[in-house]
Design an enzyme around this catalytic site. Structure first.
Site, short mmCIF file in Angstrom:
data_model
loop_
_atom_site.label_atom_id
_atom_site.label_comp_id
_atom_site.label_asym_id
_atom_site.label_seq_id
_atom_site.Cartn_x
_atom_site.Cartn_y
_atom_site.Cartn_z
N GLU A 75 -30.14 36.95 -24.20
CA GLU A 75 -29.52 38.26 -24.44
C GLU A 75 -28.80 38.79 -23.20
O GLU A 75 -29.21 39.80 -22.61
CB GLU A 75 -30.57 39.25 -24.95
CG GLU A 75 -31.20 38.82 -26.27
CD GLU A 75 -32.04 39.92 -26.92
OE1 GLU A 75 -32.61 40.74 -26.20
OE2 GLU A 75 -32.11 39.95 -28.16
N GLU B 234 -33.53 35.30 -33.41
CA GLU B 234 -34.74 36.10 -33.57
C GLU B 234 -34.57 36.98 -34.80
O GLU B 234 -33.78 37.91 -34.80
CB GLU B 234 -34.97 36.98 -32.34
CG GLU B 234 -35.14 36.18 -31.06
CD GLU B 234 -35.29 37.05 -29.81
OE1 GLU B 234 -35.57 38.26 -29.96
OE2 GLU B 234 -35.11 36.53 -28.71
C1 GAL Z 1 -35.40 40.62 -28.00
C2 GAL Z 1 -35.69 39.58 -26.95
C3 GAL Z 1 -37.08 38.98 -27.11
C4 GAL Z 1 -38.09 40.03 -27.35
C5 GAL Z 1 -37.70 40.92 -28.48
C6 GAL Z 1 -38.65 42.06 -28.66
O1 GAL Z 1 -34.41 41.48 -27.55
O2 GAL Z 1 -34.76 38.55 -26.93
O3 GAL Z 1 -37.39 38.25 -25.94
O4 GAL Z 1 -38.23 40.75 -26.18
O5 GAL Z 1 -36.44 41.47 -28.26
O6 GAL Z 1 -38.53 43.03 -27.67
#
Ligand code: GAL
Length: 679
Positions: free
Chosen positions: A149, A313
């Site tokens: 990110e 994700e």
């Molecule tokens: C995303 C990130 C993950 C995890 C998730 C929850 O932005 O890539 O590593 O942190 O959020 O906060």
């Protein structure tokens, strides 16, 4: 080099370093049993490969990859540069990022580095080289994620290293101080530069004012820095990549030219989708509100970067950190709905975050599929169900999105709207209203991003294009739009079009500036809506349409038709919406901010509202998406509400999920989804 998933795939994010090694095998076996065939690993695990400077140890991930190969699990390996180790920041504090006031971001969070510190670039290049050389040839590894990110958490950089790099970037861009002074309008407030050493990043100033032209360049510099950092890693990875493997990063954060980054460094773009932010506690929920459905707006943006993308994700549980954010667990069915939302908008691989909720650290409330207790649960059941659905939908993998119209965006205007409060007042609200108007009119749209290589053919795919408030207009973009309209396109522009050049300085032309010839309209007066007066409306065919935020009072050229007039304030009765025929096309100038009602009316007027109503009639609460492949079209219907909605199919259509042929009224249960063959 674009990467295309050959089949719809379910994945998850896994952290071997968080769990005892004895758990690895049963975890991987359980994932496979639930239909998960790919996992993303290692994005925060620098210490596992370089525990001390220059000391490399590869056994840990080697054992994990060997296990994956043995079990038949595929792996996306990540470069670990989002969390520099403590030994690194201790020895080289210059790699740390700073706030505007000079305070240094210390070790302990993440993304605390800056892209420009030469030593960080060097050490990052070295760790990427080491892990790529070691793992890229491993048969379990099918792809790479760069960092994690980019520009998330913090997207402003004020360290000494960033300041030095900015000066180089500016010098490279302008070459001479007179050119720089001209571009930044430094005659204003005696800001003229006589030495390059006087040039700095934004710094604390009285009232926090920053020269807006410098500020705009600063945002361009941040983007260039992020892209350069990503490209540096990608070039290293590429030297080691096995045939057929891909490079990606998970993005969509401010101040990154995602198109350029994808072109230069990636094979496929990834996005992290957390629709539960819509339900964050403390937020007022209005049941007519789009809430989680609004993630379709973000997915539309992602699709404009990479038409077929992946979700690295996908939210699988309730969310929260120990320090911020609180969101409820997805209701039964919502996890599936959100996954299908991603798929409908163009994701061919959906990887759920994360396999098991962390039992330590800041993210103990950012729930994954499994809870701390590691038992099978309803969320695991839903993940398996998503896998089942994807198997039934396999023929659609790689299908294209079918849009009724397009919305134009460009990075100059995106970033200018962040720098300039007047521009900013309009930008986000209108973007939202256009999205909502389109959703409620079941008129799917694409975003069309103008870059230096954009050709008119890309615009000509859409009968109608809305370019909401292009404050900045360049000769090249004006020409492109002219060609589009000339060939028969309908262009809709909003208020405040064309009053700036690429430096963000105002042009001494009647608005809409370089588009005046095309729009056949002249803005003779303009104003913010006055809070002391009634809410502004525009009267169109007897209907008073909300016309928020700002008003352009238009004067039509001879061959321009006035379609609607302002209905409030001192300019009541004066032209507010004009239509100008140009070549084979036309330009509509809407002299206000956009509202949902205005958007719906504009879409109807230009013939792109409800484009699939001969096939299906849907209530407003149901989203419609159409994808096409090999001459076949597929209708996605998604119900975001906690109650049943009824859709009406106008002809017999087969559901790919149930296999049944349906016609007439069909109940779509709470959070329900269906996909029908349209022909
Ligand atoms: C995303 C990130 C993950 C995890 C998730 C929850 O932005 O890539 O590593 O942190 O959020 O906060």
């Amino acid at each position: 080099m674009a990467h295309q998933w050959k089949q719809y795939t379910v994945g998850t994010c896994y952290y071997p370093e968080h769990w005892p090694e004895e758990m690895w095998q049963s975890d991987v076996k359980r994932m496979l049993a639930a239909g998960i065939t790919v996992i993303r690993i290692a994005e925060f695990a620098w210490n596992k490969c370089e525990p001390r400077e220059g000391e490399f140890t590869f056994d840990f991930f080697q054992r994990f990859l060997d296990l994956c190969q043995q079990e038949g699990m595929q792996v996306i390996f990540s470069t670990p540069t989002a969390t520099p180790p403590a030994w690194l920041t201790q020895k080289y504090p210059e790699v740390l990022n700073c706030r505007l006031d000079g305070a240094v971001y210390r070790h302990g969070g993440r993304r605390h580095y800056n892209y420009n510190a030469p030593v960080y670039r060097c050490l990052s290049a070295r760790i990427v080289e080491q892990i790529a050389a070691r793992y890229a040839g491993h048969p379990a590894v099918i792809g790479w994620q760069i960092d994690n990110e980019l520009n998330c958490e913090v997207d402003e950089f004020y360290s000494q290293a960033a300041d030095d790099a900015f000066r180089v970037w500016v010098r490279d861009k302008y070459q001479t101080l007179p050119e720089l002074n001209k571009a930044w309008g430094t005659a204003f407030w005696n800001q003229g530069y006589t030495d390059w050493q006087q040039v700095h990043l934004p710094r604390p100033t009285v009232r926090g004012t920053i020269n807006p032209h410098l500020h705009l360049d600063y945002l361009r510099f941040i983007s260039a820095s992020a892209v350069r950092f990503c490209t540096m890693q990608s070039e290293i990875l590429r030297r080691h990549l096995r045939k057929g493997c891909f490079i990606t990063t998970n993005g969509l954060f401010d101040y990154v030219d995602n198109h350029r980054m994808t072109d230069e460094a990636l094979d496929i773009y990834s996005y992290d989708s957390y629709p539960d932010f819509a339900f964050e506690l403390g937020r007022t929920i209005d049941h007519n509100d789009l809430n989680d459905r609004s993630w379709s707006m973000k997915l539309t943006n992602v699709r404009a970067i990479s038409p077929n993308f992946m979700i690295m994700e996908q939210q699988s549980g309730g969310n929260g950190w120990t320090t911020r954010l609180e969101a409820p667990a997805p209701r039964p069915g919502q996890l599936t709905l959100w996954a299908m939302q991603s798929l409908a908008h163009g994701a061919d691989c959906i990887s759920f975050f994360r396999w098991r909720t962390s039992i330590m650290g800041t993210e103990i409330y950012w729930h994954g599929i499994l809870d701390y207790d590691n038992r099978d649960n309803r969320r695991l059941g839903e993940v398996a169900q998503v896998g089942e659905m994807l198997r039934k939908l396999q023929p659609l993998c790689g299908a294209a999105h079918k849009a009724a119209f397009g919305v134009i965006r460009d990075y100059d205007n995106e970033w200018d709207a962040r720098v300039d409060a007047w521009h900013g007042r309009l930008h986000d609200p209108s973007r939202w209203e256009i999205f909502e108007g389109a959703q409620r009119s079941h008129a799917p749209y694409d975003e069309v991003w103008l870059g230096k290589d954009t050709e008119v053919a890309e615009l000509a795919k859409y009968p109608v294009l809305i370019y909401p408030h292009a404050g900045i207009m360049t000769e090249a973009r004006a020409k492109l739009l002219e060609d589009y309209v000339q060939q028969g396109g309908t262009l809709i522009i909003g208020c405040r079009t064309g009053y700036k050049d690429a430096t963000g300085k105002c042009v001494m032309l009647p608005q809409p500036g370089l588009l005046g010839k095309l729009s056949g309209s002249d803005v003779t007066d303009f104003t913010f809506a006055s809070p002391a007066e009634e809410a502004p409306t525009i009267l169109w065919d007897g209907e008073a349409l909300p016309a928020p935020i700002f008003a352009d009072i238009l004067h039509p050229a001879e061959d321009t038709k006035v379609l609607a007039c302002h209905n409030t304030s001192y300019f009541k009765g004066q032209p507010a919406l004009t239509e100008h025929p140009y070549g084979a096309g036309r330009v509509l100038h809407w002299g206000a901010g956009f509202s949902v009602a205005a958007v719906r009316k504009l879409l109807s007027y230009t013939g792109v509202a409800e484009p699939f109503q001969d096939v299906a009639q849907l209530p407003e609460n149901v989203e419609l998406v159409v994808r096409e492949k090999d001459g076949k079209q597929y209708l996605f219907v998604l119900n975001y509400k906690s109650w049943t909605e009824t859709i009406r199919l106008q002809k017999p259509m087969k559901s790919l999920l149930s296999g049944e042929v349906r016609q007439g009224d069909v109940a779509l249960p709470a959070y329900g989804v269906d996909v029908f063959e349209m022909n």
